[in-house]
Design an enzyme around this catalytic site. Structure first.
Site, mmCIF file in Angstrom:
data_model
loop_
_atom_site.group_PDB
_atom_site.id
_atom_site.type_symbol
_atom_site.label_atom_id
_atom_site.label_comp_id
_atom_site.label_asym_id
_atom_site.label_seq_id
_atom_site.Cartn_x
_atom_site.Cartn_y
_atom_site.Cartn_z
ATOM 1 N N LYS A 1 0.805 -1.247 0.154
ATOM 2 C CA LYS A 1 0.163 0.084 -0.070
ATOM 3 C C LYS A 1 0.931 1.167 0.062
ATOM 4 O O LYS A 1 1.850 1.396 0.533
ATOM 5 C CB LYS A 1 -1.091 -0.054 1.262
ATOM 6 C CG LYS A 1 -0.358 -0.007 2.559
ATOM 7 C CD LYS A 1 0.034 1.511 3.008
ATOM 8 C CE LYS A 1 0.594 1.559 4.540
ATOM 9 N NZ LYS A 1 1.508 2.568 4.948
ATOM 10 N N ASP B 1 -2.938 -1.836 9.553
ATOM 11 C CA ASP B 1 -2.794 -1.942 8.044
ATOM 12 C C ASP B 1 -3.602 -3.384 7.614
ATOM 13 O O ASP B 1 -3.648 -3.426 6.282
ATOM 14 C CB ASP B 1 -1.848 -1.571 7.551
ATOM 15 C CG ASP B 1 -1.102 -0.343 8.014
ATOM 16 O OD1 ASP B 1 -1.757 0.785 8.034
ATOM 17 O OD2 ASP B 1 0.175 -0.223 7.803
HETATM 18 O O1 C5P Z 1 -0.769 -1.622 14.029
HETATM 19 P P1 C5P Z 1 0.747 -1.947 13.820
HETATM 20 O O2 C5P Z 1 1.121 -2.801 14.571
HETATM 21 O O3 C5P Z 1 0.899 -1.923 12.324
HETATM 22 O O4 C5P Z 1 1.373 -0.579 14.600
HETATM 23 C C1 C5P Z 1 2.800 -0.444 14.621
HETATM 24 C C2 C5P Z 1 3.159 0.737 15.677
HETATM 25 O O5 C5P Z 1 3.026 1.738 14.794
HETATM 26 C C3 C5P Z 1 2.243 0.714 16.837
HETATM 27 O O6 C5P Z 1 2.633 -0.027 17.980
HETATM 28 C C4 C5P Z 1 2.421 2.304 17.252
HETATM 29 O O7 C5P Z 1 3.605 2.242 17.927
HETATM 30 C C5 C5P Z 1 2.533 2.684 15.770
HETATM 31 N N1 C5P Z 1 1.221 3.188 15.285
HETATM 32 C C6 C5P Z 1 0.638 4.408 15.872
HETATM 33 N N2 C5P Z 1 -0.627 4.770 15.350
HETATM 34 C C7 C5P Z 1 -1.224 4.157 14.443
HETATM 35 C C8 C5P Z 1 -0.746 2.991 13.924
HETATM 36 C C9 C5P Z 1 0.707 2.447 14.129
HETATM 37 O O8 C5P Z 1 1.112 4.948 16.633
HETATM 38 N N3 C5P Z 1 -2.455 4.602 13.977
#
Ligand code: C5P
Length: 326
Positions: free
Chosen positions: A33, A160
């Protein structure tokens, strides 16, 4: 280039429920993406930031092969495979366990991930592998989970992952996991500049918080310009409207990315932006011919590790007829 891990499910338990050998291997192809708009709001108590984002799925793919097995194993091949976590941190492993738990069976499966999406590149490669593993394990085990059940599992795995399941263009809110459709037309032609080494997504969000320290966190910016450009099918308007609140943080951590953004402008890209948390940079071309020229010239400029062309939007994780090669 190859990593493998074997989980601790005992052979006894696996033998009871795995049904090893019961079904044919399944290959799922899943796209990367790019965030056309990434508005980042406040840091929530759960550690995530409130987002308003517009995703587009683009034709850089990972392929996930799943085969019946007595135990859960994962192997990763392709560009950057050595940087992919093995064991329980691997989102595809977590996805296989989630499908098995819902289907009421042991997670016996051999997973092979063939990387085509840059690793730790801001293009949701790990999330893509999770989405692909959900679809693949559901098919392998005949679990019969509907799209809504898969989407619920996806949201539990990462912000995502629901988008990687769905593909196309979509508006993401919440932490990015709540999706709504976007009215759009047109095919868009991208050139991606791959960097040496990745950037940590949490690290980039932390840098943004550091830059914003003392300020009141804004409401996530609205994606009106990107939405209008997609409705019109206008790549020039889309190029102008591309926006990423994480870009200043990614540039602070990796200042050399500015050279790629500058190169994009000099070479006539209609837009240049850091992909998500970076360090991949996306350059939008006016059309397919311009993308070929842009990619060729950029590749000779020594501002990035490698150059890839891709088009979007494309569909999300889908069962694919052919198995990945060695
Ligand atoms: O959801 P995902 O595991 O991909 O997110 C990885 C990290 O990115 C989270 O632990 C956070 O630190 C950061 N993140 C965030 N806000 C979001 C998505 C991700 O702070 N909306």
């Amino acid at each position: 280039m190859t990593r493998r891990s074997i989980d601790d499910v005992s052979d006894d338990v696996a033998d009871q429920r795995s049904g090893a050998g019961e079904s044919a291997p399944v290959t799922v192809r899943v796209p990367a993406k790019v965030n056309l708009h990434l508005g980042v709001g406040e840091l929530r108590p759960d550690g995530f930031h409130e987002l308003t984002t517009v995703f587009q799925a683009v034709s850089l793919y990972d392929e996930i092969l799943v085969e019946p097995a007595r135990r859960l194993t994962v192997e990763v091949i392709g560009d950057g495979a050595e940087g992919v976590p093995r064991g329980d941190e691997n989102l595809a492993v977590q996805a296989a366990r989630a499908v098995a738990a819902l289907a009421g069976r042991a997670p016996g499966v051999r997973i092979t991930i063939r990387k085509g999406i840059p690793v730790a590149g801001g293009m949701a490669g790990g999330s893509a592998d999770a989405a692909a593993a959900l679809v693949a394990c559901d098919a392998l085990w005949g679990a019969g989970l509907d799209r809504a059940s898969l989407a619920r599992l996806a949201a539990g795995l990462g912000s995502d992952v629901p988008f990687a399941l769905r593909g196309g263009n979509a508006l993401g809110t919440g932490r990015g996991e709540r999706l709504s459709p976007v009215l759009g037309r047109g095919n868009y032609h991208w050139v991606f500049a791959l960097a040496d080494g990745g950037l940590s997504t949490p690290g980039v969000y932390q840098e943004l918080d550091r830059q914003r320290a003392g300020e009141r966190a804004p409401e996530p910016a609205r994606p009106d310009g990107v939405m209008a450009a997609l409705r019109a099918g206008d790549p020039v308007a889309l190029g102008r409207a591309l926006a990423n609140d994480l870009q200043p943080a990614a540039l602070a951590l990796r200042p050399q990315l500015r050279r790629v953004l500058d190169a994009g402008r000099e070479l006539g890209a209609v837009g240049s932006i850091v992909c998500g948390s970076g360090p991949t940079v996306a350059l939008l071309a006016r059309g397919p011919g311009d993308a070929i020229n842009l990619a060729a010239v950029l590749a000779g400029m020594d501002v990035c590790r490698a150059v890839r062309r891709a088009a979007g939007p494309v569909v999300g994780a889908r069962v694919h007829a052919t198995e990945p090669g060695p």
